[in-house]
Design a protein around this motif. Sequence first.
Motif, PDB file in Angstrom:
ATOM      1  N   PHE A 152       0.764  -1.242  -0.017  1.00  0.00           N
ATOM      2  CA  PHE A 152       0.139  -0.113   0.010  1.00  0.00           C
ATOM      3  C   PHE A 152       0.985   0.982   0.041  1.00  0.00           C
ATOM      4  CE2 PHE A 152      -2.469   3.455   1.919  1.00  0.00           C
ATOM      5  CZ  PHE A 152      -3.794   3.235   1.262  1.00  0.00           C
ATOM      6  N   LEU A 153       0.881   2.080  -1.075  1.00  0.00           N
ATOM      7  CA  LEU A 153       1.370   3.209  -1.105  1.00  0.00           C
ATOM      8  C   LEU A 153       0.325   4.515  -1.149  1.00  0.00           C
ATOM      9  CD1 LEU A 153       4.011   5.157  -1.906  1.00  0.00           C
ATOM     10  CD2 LEU A 153       3.565   4.636  -4.202  1.00  0.00           C
ATOM     11  N   SER A 154       0.511   5.637  -0.437  1.00  0.00           N
ATOM     12  CA  SER A 154      -0.321   6.706  -0.353  1.00  0.00           C
ATOM     13  C   SER A 154       0.468   7.824  -0.987  1.00  0.00           C
ATOM     14  CB  SER A 154      -0.637   6.765   1.108  1.00  0.00           C
ATOM     15  OG  SER A 154      -1.648   7.861   0.872  1.00  0.00           O
ATOM     16  N   LEU A 155      -0.127   8.505  -2.001  1.00  0.00           N
ATOM     17  CA  LEU A 155       0.657   9.681  -2.496  1.00  0.00           C
ATOM     18  C   LEU A 155      -0.148  10.944  -2.328  1.00  0.00           C
ATOM     19  CD1 LEU A 155       1.172   7.846  -6.299  1.00  0.00           C
ATOM     20  CD2 LEU A 155       3.010   8.534  -4.405  1.00  0.00           C
ATOM     21  N   ARG A 156       0.761  12.042  -2.049  1.00  0.00           N
ATOM     22  CA  ARG A 156      -0.034  13.074  -1.842  1.00  0.00           C
ATOM     23  C   ARG A 156       0.017  13.702  -3.367  1.00  0.00           C
ATOM     24  NH1 ARG A 156       1.940  17.987   2.244  1.00  0.00           N
ATOM     25  NH2 ARG A 156       0.832  19.502   1.376  1.00  0.00           N
ATOM     26  N   MET A 157      -1.531  13.852  -3.935  1.00  0.00           N
ATOM     27  CA  MET A 157      -1.694  14.107  -4.849  1.00  0.00           C
ATOM     28  C   MET A 157      -3.190  14.970  -5.156  1.00  0.00           C
ATOM     29  SD  MET A 157       0.473  12.726  -6.893  1.00  0.00           S
ATOM     30  CE  MET A 157      -0.139  12.895  -8.689  1.00  0.00           C
ATOM     31  N   THR A 158      -3.725  15.223  -3.931  1.00  0.00           N
ATOM     32  CA  THR A 158      -4.692  16.057  -3.898  1.00  0.00           C
ATOM     33  C   THR A 158      -4.425  17.195  -2.668  1.00  0.00           C
ATOM     34  OG1 THR A 158      -5.854  14.832  -2.302  1.00  0.00           O
ATOM     35  CG2 THR A 158      -6.285  14.198  -4.422  1.00  0.00           C
ATOM     36  N   SER A 159      -5.545  18.086  -2.590  1.00  0.00           N
ATOM     37  CA  SER A 159      -5.353  19.004  -1.401  1.00  0.00           C
ATOM     38  C   SER A 159      -6.131  18.492  -0.213  1.00  0.00           C
ATOM     39  CB  SER A 159      -6.086  20.433  -1.855  1.00  0.00           C
ATOM     40  OG  SER A 159      -7.397  20.023  -2.240  1.00  0.00           O
ATOM     41  N   ALA A 160      -6.020  19.061   1.009  1.00  0.00           N
ATOM     42  CA  ALA A 160      -6.506  18.254   2.192  1.00  0.00           C
ATOM     43  C   ALA A 160      -7.959  18.092   2.148  1.00  0.00           C
ATOM     44  CB  ALA A 160      -6.055  19.464   3.358  1.00  0.00           C
ATOM     45  N   ASP A 161      -8.655  18.649   1.321  1.00  0.00           N
ATOM     46  CA  ASP A 161     -10.072  18.704   1.526  1.00  0.00           C
ATOM     47  C   ASP A 161     -10.889  17.796   0.104  1.00  0.00           C
ATOM     48  OD1 ASP A 161      -9.101  20.731   0.028  1.00  0.00           O
ATOM     49  OD2 ASP A 161     -11.132  21.875  -0.002  1.00  0.00           O
ATOM     50  N   GLU A 162      -9.814  17.299  -0.655  1.00  0.00           N
ATOM     51  CA  GLU A 162     -10.323  16.459  -1.577  1.00  0.00           C
ATOM     52  C   GLU A 162     -10.004  14.895  -1.238  1.00  0.00           C
ATOM     53  OE1 GLU A 162      -9.035  17.247  -5.986  1.00  0.00           O
ATOM     54  OE2 GLU A 162      -7.699  18.291  -4.712  1.00  0.00           O
ATOM     55  N   LYS A 163     -11.109  14.122  -1.524  1.00  0.00           N
ATOM     56  CA  LYS A 163     -11.202  12.717  -1.212  1.00  0.00           C
ATOM     57  C   LYS A 163     -10.124  11.755  -1.797  1.00  0.00           C
ATOM     58  CE  LYS A 163     -14.887   9.765   0.372  1.00  0.00           C
ATOM     59  NZ  LYS A 163     -14.992   8.573  -0.222  1.00  0.00           N
ATOM     60  N   GLY A 164      -9.960  12.242  -3.276  1.00  0.00           N
ATOM     61  CA  GLY A 164      -9.173  11.593  -4.081  1.00  0.00           C
ATOM     62  C   GLY A 164      -9.815  10.056  -4.482  1.00  0.00           C
ATOM     63  N   PHE A 165      -8.757   9.205  -4.469  1.00  0.00           N
ATOM     64  CA  PHE A 165      -9.296   7.749  -5.002  1.00  0.00           C
ATOM     65  C   PHE A 165      -8.117   6.476  -4.891  1.00  0.00           C
ATOM     66  CE2 PHE A 165      -7.055   9.820  -8.748  1.00  0.00           C
ATOM     67  CZ  PHE A 165      -6.314   8.769  -9.262  1.00  0.00           C
ATOM     68  N   VAL A 166      -8.551   5.614  -4.767  1.00  0.00           N
ATOM     69  CA  VAL A 166      -7.526   4.468  -4.853  1.00  0.00           C
ATOM     70  C   VAL A 166      -7.505   3.671  -5.933  1.00  0.00           C
ATOM     71  CG1 VAL A 166      -7.122   2.307  -3.293  1.00  0.00           C
ATOM     72  CG2 VAL A 166      -8.093   4.174  -2.282  1.00  0.00           C
ATOM     73  N   GLU A 167      -6.420   3.161  -6.317  1.00  0.00           N
ATOM     74  CA  GLU A 167      -6.292   2.420  -7.463  1.00  0.00           C
ATOM     75  C   GLU A 167      -5.980   0.976  -6.897  1.00  0.00           C
ATOM     76  OE1 GLU A 167      -3.875   3.801 -11.032  1.00  0.00           O
ATOM     77  OE2 GLU A 167      -2.503   2.643 -10.249  1.00  0.00           O
ATOM     78  N   GLN A 168      -6.561   0.092  -7.261  1.00  0.00           N
ATOM     79  CA  GLN A 168      -6.088  -1.439  -6.723  1.00  0.00           C
ATOM     80  C   GLN A 168      -5.743  -2.281  -7.936  1.00  0.00           C
ATOM     81  OE1 GLN A 168      -8.661  -3.341  -3.546  1.00  0.00           O
ATOM     82  NE2 GLN A 168      -9.612  -4.298  -5.298  1.00  0.00           N
ATOM     83  N   TRP A 169      -4.727  -2.853  -7.795  1.00  0.00           N
ATOM     84  CA  TRP A 169      -4.135  -4.130  -8.826  1.00  0.00           C
ATOM     85  C   TRP A 169      -4.535  -5.321  -8.212  1.00  0.00           C
ATOM     86  CZ3 TRP A 169      -2.549  -2.468 -13.662  1.00  0.00           C
ATOM     87  CH2 TRP A 169      -2.169  -0.853 -13.585  1.00  0.00           C
ATOM     88  N   THR A 170      -5.375  -6.182  -8.897  1.00  0.00           N
ATOM     89  CA  THR A 170      -5.764  -7.433  -8.356  1.00  0.00           C
ATOM     90  C   THR A 170      -5.387  -8.513  -9.458  1.00  0.00           C
ATOM     91  OG1 THR A 170      -7.737  -7.241  -9.658  1.00  0.00           O
ATOM     92  CG2 THR A 170      -7.744  -6.655  -7.182  1.00  0.00           C
ATOM     93  N   ALA A 171      -4.924  -9.756  -8.914  1.00  0.00           N
ATOM     94  CA  ALA A 171      -4.306 -10.730  -9.700  1.00  0.00           C
ATOM     95  C   ALA A 171      -4.639 -12.007  -9.075  1.00  0.00           C
ATOM     96  CB  ALA A 171      -2.981 -10.566  -9.493  1.00  0.00           C
ATOM     97  N   GLY A 172      -3.876 -13.124  -9.229  1.00  0.00           N
ATOM     98  CA  GLY A 172      -4.027 -14.376  -8.752  1.00  0.00           C
ATOM     99  C   GLY A 172      -3.580 -14.272  -7.068  1.00  0.00           C
ATOM    100  N   PRO A 173      -3.785 -15.565  -6.630  1.00  0.00           N
ATOM    101  CA  PRO A 173      -3.422 -15.450  -5.015  1.00  0.00           C
ATOM    102  C   PRO A 173      -2.093 -15.039  -4.844  1.00  0.00           C
ATOM    103  CG  PRO A 173      -4.850 -17.469  -5.578  1.00  0.00           C
ATOM    104  CD  PRO A 173      -4.525 -16.511  -6.787  1.00  0.00           C
ATOM    105  N   ALA A 174      -2.016 -13.989  -4.069  1.00  0.00           N
ATOM    106  CA  ALA A 174      -0.406 -13.223  -4.230  1.00  0.00           C
ATOM    107  C   ALA A 174       0.286 -13.596  -2.881  1.00  0.00           C
ATOM    108  CB  ALA A 174      -0.734 -11.808  -4.308  1.00  0.00           C
ATOM    109  N   GLN A 175       1.603 -13.679  -2.937  1.00  0.00           N
ATOM    110  CA  GLN A 175       2.649 -13.555  -1.839  1.00  0.00           C
ATOM    111  C   GLN A 175       3.102 -12.010  -1.693  1.00  0.00           C
ATOM    112  OE1 GLN A 175       4.928 -17.154  -3.103  1.00  0.00           O
ATOM    113  NE2 GLN A 175       5.555 -16.750  -1.092  1.00  0.00           N
TER     114      GLN A 175
END
Length: 336
Positions: free
Chosen positions: A47-70
Amino acid sequence: MDYANLISGGHPQALPEDRPLMNSRVLGMVNFGPVFRKPVLEEGSPFLSLRMTSADEKGFVEQWTAGPAQASVSGNLVYAHDGEYLFCAAEIPASERCRNLTRKTYLAAFELMDELGYPRLFRMWNYIPRINEDNADGLEIYRDFCAGRSEAFELYGRRRHLPMPAATGIGAQGGNIAFFFLSCRSGRVTFLENPRQMPAYTYPRQYGPRSPSFARATCVQHDALGVLNLYISGTASIIGHETVHRSDLMRQCDVTLENISLLIGRDNLIRHGIETPADLTLRDVDFIKVYVRHAEDIPAVRRRCREAFAPHANIQFLNVDICRSDLLVEIEGIIT
Ligand code: 3EB
């Protein structure tokens, strides 16, 4: 291992909530929000959190899914892999000059890919706070970053051939430099250039001591499954190596969109030996990110992008600086 899921896993999903539930199929998550946090394993996933919006903006989460992962952590690198795909995120710690730590962190990432057996690097994203400001030596931070990155590709290339992937190198509103990437084990990868843009890795010296290390796009294919994904790099209003329409937002949008059209168009795919069932156009592009230098330009850019891309396309707009001070907009996306 469920192969169908590996493939669908190659797609990011912008989720409505701040923090979706994790599961073992999550290869990685990137939050585009108001707070920077270096990559960690959270509930078992990178999980990486980037500062890409101002404090009052909600932003979004990008999720990469695949097979069962280690998932695991190694030094600065946080990663997960499922047998076909590797997702890895890293922070480059702050320093007065980022070149050395960029080279070092990139080299560690390349070694990880090799050790784990995912040597086919196809897409990287680099988020660089204060990208247009000077470092302690008066060198623009982006150029300093490019120098370290280029040295890493060169040094590693002496040991094992490592073509430059599609990439994004863009500003951030705060935090440290961070990157994440995707590589794969068996997918067939083809790196694309744009016929009317000079390859970035051959840009002349006027743009910095070392050229940016990226291709204009990567095509990832799993032939047996009929899967073809096209990862389009951050694309801007550049023809040859020059920025065009320096202070004209709408013209920069148009040239950028034309650049993407040419890149994914029939002639260019044929030139790169790629066969698609049908011609690809802007209407096929999804998971789009539009980086806009001036917040007040976002409404106009949004209108233009909404016209150009398909109505169902997922488009996110982010207000950050762009790697050249004269660029006002940059666009990336994925065709699946
Ligand atoms: C360009 O075409 C615009 O440094 O990784 C686009 C995509 C750009 C990636 C990078 C930079 C990068 O040169 C800038």
